[in-house]
Motif scaffolding. Structure first.
Motif, short mmCIF file in Angstrom:
data_model
loop_
_atom_site.label_atom_id
_atom_site.label_comp_id
_atom_site.label_asym_id
_atom_site.label_seq_id
_atom_site.Cartn_x
_atom_site.Cartn_y
_atom_site.Cartn_z
N UNK A 22 -7.93 38.21 29.25
CA UNK A 22 -6.78 38.74 29.97
C UNK A 22 -6.32 37.73 31.03
N UNK A 23 -5.24 36.98 30.75
CA UNK A 23 -4.71 36.04 31.76
C UNK A 23 -4.04 36.82 32.89
N UNK A 24 -4.06 36.25 34.08
CA UNK A 24 -3.43 36.85 35.25
C UNK A 24 -2.51 35.83 35.89
N UNK A 25 -1.28 36.25 36.18
CA UNK A 25 -0.34 35.35 36.84
C UNK A 25 -0.74 35.14 38.30
N UNK A 26 -0.58 33.92 38.79
CA UNK A 26 -0.86 33.62 40.19
C UNK A 26 0.22 34.27 41.05
N UNK A 27 -0.20 34.96 42.10
CA UNK A 27 0.76 35.67 42.94
C UNK A 27 1.04 34.98 44.26
N UNK A 28 0.46 33.80 44.47
CA UNK A 28 0.69 33.08 45.71
C UNK A 28 -0.13 33.59 46.88
N UNK A 29 -1.03 34.55 46.62
CA UNK A 29 -1.88 35.09 47.67
C UNK A 29 -3.31 35.19 47.15
N UNK A 30 -4.24 35.46 48.05
CA UNK A 30 -5.63 35.59 47.66
C UNK A 30 -5.91 36.98 47.12
N UNK A 31 -7.08 37.15 46.52
CA UNK A 31 -7.52 38.45 46.03
C UNK A 31 -9.01 38.61 46.22
N UNK A 32 -9.47 39.86 46.19
CA UNK A 32 -10.89 40.20 46.32
C UNK A 32 -11.25 41.05 45.12
N UNK A 33 -12.22 40.61 44.34
CA UNK A 33 -12.58 41.30 43.10
C UNK A 33 -13.99 41.88 43.21
N UNK A 34 -14.14 43.09 42.69
CA UNK A 34 -15.45 43.73 42.57
C UNK A 34 -15.62 44.15 41.12
N UNK A 35 -16.69 43.70 40.48
CA UNK A 35 -16.95 44.06 39.09
C UNK A 35 -17.59 45.45 39.08
N UNK A 36 -16.87 46.41 38.53
CA UNK A 36 -17.39 47.78 38.47
C UNK A 36 -18.45 47.90 37.39
N UNK A 37 -18.15 47.36 36.22
CA UNK A 37 -19.10 47.46 35.11
C UNK A 37 -18.77 46.39 34.07
N UNK A 38 -19.73 46.15 33.19
CA UNK A 38 -19.55 45.15 32.14
C UNK A 38 -19.93 43.77 32.60
#
Length: 369
Positions: free
Chosen positions: A306-322
Motif C-alpha cells: 500500500x503506497x502512501x502519498x507524502x503529505x509534507x508533514x510528519x506522522x506517528x504510526x502504531x502497529x495494532x496487529x500483523x
C-alpha cells in the motif's frame, strides 16, 4: 546533535517504549499486546508515543517522565525532542514549523485501564491560554482497540452532562464528593473495538475500567479532576485536582451544555470514513478536519503493498496487529505489533507491506493540517 543523527530525518525510525505513571492502575492488557510474558496491572497504565511532553505527576516532580527516546546508530539514545530540535523543518515539515516551530503540536498515547479513571475535564484552548498561559488546550480523541471485563463489568466511558445538570448542581456534587451523583450526571456509553470518540476541551468525561485504546491529543498534560479519591480508594492531592488554579476556577473549566445520549453520540462519536481502497489494502479516516482542527487520525489495513502519498508533514504510526515492512526511497524496515514509528516529513515514497498471515493494521496520527 551530530550530522548522522540529523540524517534520521530522511527515513522512518522506531521509538523506544515509554511507560508513564498515572493516578489510576492498568497496563496488563497493554503489556500482553506488547509481548510481555508476565504482564500485570500497575501504576504505569499508559504508553506515551512520540512524546515531547513531560508528565505532570504531583509528588513525582523530581522524576522526569513522558519524553520519548530514540535509539541512535551509535548505540546511544536521545530524546525525540532533541532530535527534532536539531532540524525542525526536516523532521516536522516547513508548513508545520512556520506555524508551530519545533513543537509537534500533538501527543499520542496507548491506554489500558483496570479501574475507572476519575471524572475529569481538560481545558479548551481559550481557557488554557487565559489560565495556564498555554498555547494548547487538551482536546483529545479515542480509538478503541478492544478491552476486557473487570469484575464482570464490560468496557464503557462516561461522557457529557445529562439534561438538568447545571454549574450549581455540579458544584454541590463536587463539594459533597457525591461520586455516585457525579457518575449519574454523565452519560454511560458501552464501547467496543473500532469505536471512535472526540473529546473536546471542556467536556466532562472518564474512561471506564477495561478500556484499551489509542488517544491522540493536544500536547499538554492538563487534567482537572473532581474526585478527591480514586475508585480504588487512593487519595488524589488537591494540586492533582485543580493543577494550582483552585477549585472554583477548576469548575469554570467545564462546559455546562447538556445533551441527550443521542445528541452526545451524534456530536462526539465518529464513524470511520473510507478514504482509499485498492489491491494493497484500505485507508480509513477516524478523525479528520471536519471533526476538529487539532489533529488527524487514520488507520490502514494492508493486505499486500500500500503506497502512501507524502503529505509534507510528519506522522506517528502504531502497529495494532500483523507484521510487515514500511519502505521509503532509501530503504525498508520490518515492523510488527506494538511497534511505534516516527515518520519525518522528509521521508518520501512511503509504502506499507504485509508479510504475515493476516493484514497489517496500523494507526496513523498526524498534527493539525
Amino acid at each position: 546533535m551530530s550530522r548522522a543523527d540529523r540524517s534520521l530525518s530522511g527515513k522512518p525510525f522506531k521509538l523506544l517504549k515509554n511507560r508513564v505513571w498515572r493516578t489510576y492502575s492498568g497496563g496488563k492488557f497493554l503489556e500482553q499486546w506488547q509481548g510481555a510474558q508476565q504482564a500485570e496491572d500497575t501504576s504505569f497504565p499508559e504508553e506515551w508515543v512520540a512524546s515531547t511532553v513531560i508528565a505532570k505527576n504531583v509528588g513525582r516532580e523530581h522524576i522526569q517522565e513522558g519524553l520519548s527516546l530514540v535509539a541512535l546508530d551509535n548505540g546511544q539514545t536521545a530524546p525525540l525532542l532533541d532530535l527534532i530540535a536539531s532540524d525542525p523543518e526536516a523532521y516536522l515539515g516547513k508548513a508545520h514549523t512556520d506555524r508551530y516551530g519545533a513543537q509537534t503540536a500533538v501527543l499520542v498515547k496507548v491506554l489500558d485501564a483496570s479501574e475507572r479513571l476519575t471524572i475529569q475535564v481538560h481545558p479548551d484552548r481559550a481557557f488554557a491560554a487565559d489560565v495556564f498561559q498555554s498555547q494548547f488546550g487538551k482536546t483529545e480523541a479515542w480509538y478503541v482497540l478492544g478491552g476486557r471485563a473487570i469484575d464482570g463489568e464490560e468496557p464503557y466511558v462516561l461522557f457529557g452532562f445529562k439534561s438538568g445538570v447545571t454549574k450549581e448542581r455540579w458544584r454541590e456534587l463536587f463539594v459533597r464528593q457525591d461520586i455516585a451523583g457525579m457518575i449519574d450526571a454523565l452519560h454511560r456509553i458501552p464501547v467496543r473495538e473500532g469505536d471512535v470518540f472526540l473529546v473536546e476541551g471542556g467536556i466532562p468525561h472518564a474512561i471506564g475500567s477495561g478500556c484499551f485504546l489509542i488517544e491522540i491529543q493536544e500536547p499538554t498534560d492538563l487534567t482537572l479532576r473532581v474526585e478527591r479519591t480514586t475508585p480504588k480508594g487512593n487519595a488524589v492531592p488537591d494540586l492533582a485536582c485543580h493543577q494550582g488554579i483552585g477549585f472554583e476556577r477548576m469548575l469554570d473549566c467545564f462546559h455546562y451544555g447538556t445533551h441527550s445520549i443521542e445528541e452526545a453520540r451524534g456530536r462526539w462519536q465518529k464513524t470511520p470514513v473510507l478514504l482509499l481502497e485498492c489491491e494493497g489494502g484500505k485507508q480509513f479516516e477516524l478523525i479528520g478536519k471536519d471533526s476538529t482542527d487539532r489533529f488527524r487520525m487514520h488507520t490502514i489495513e494492508v493486505t499486500g503493498r500500500l503506497p502512501m502519498e507524502a503529505g509534507g508533514s510528519f506522522g506517528i504510526a502504531i502497529v495494532i496487529s500483523g507484521s510487515g515492512t514500511v519502505a521509503w526511497s532509501g530503504g525498508e524496515m520490518e515492523i510488527g505489533q506494538s511497534d511505534e514509528v516516527f515518520i519525518p516529513a522528509g521521508a518520501d515514497a512511503l509504502a506499507w507491506s504485509s508479510k504475515g498471515a493476516g493484514p497489517l493494521k496500523v494507526v496513523l496520527c498526524y498534527p493539525p493540517a
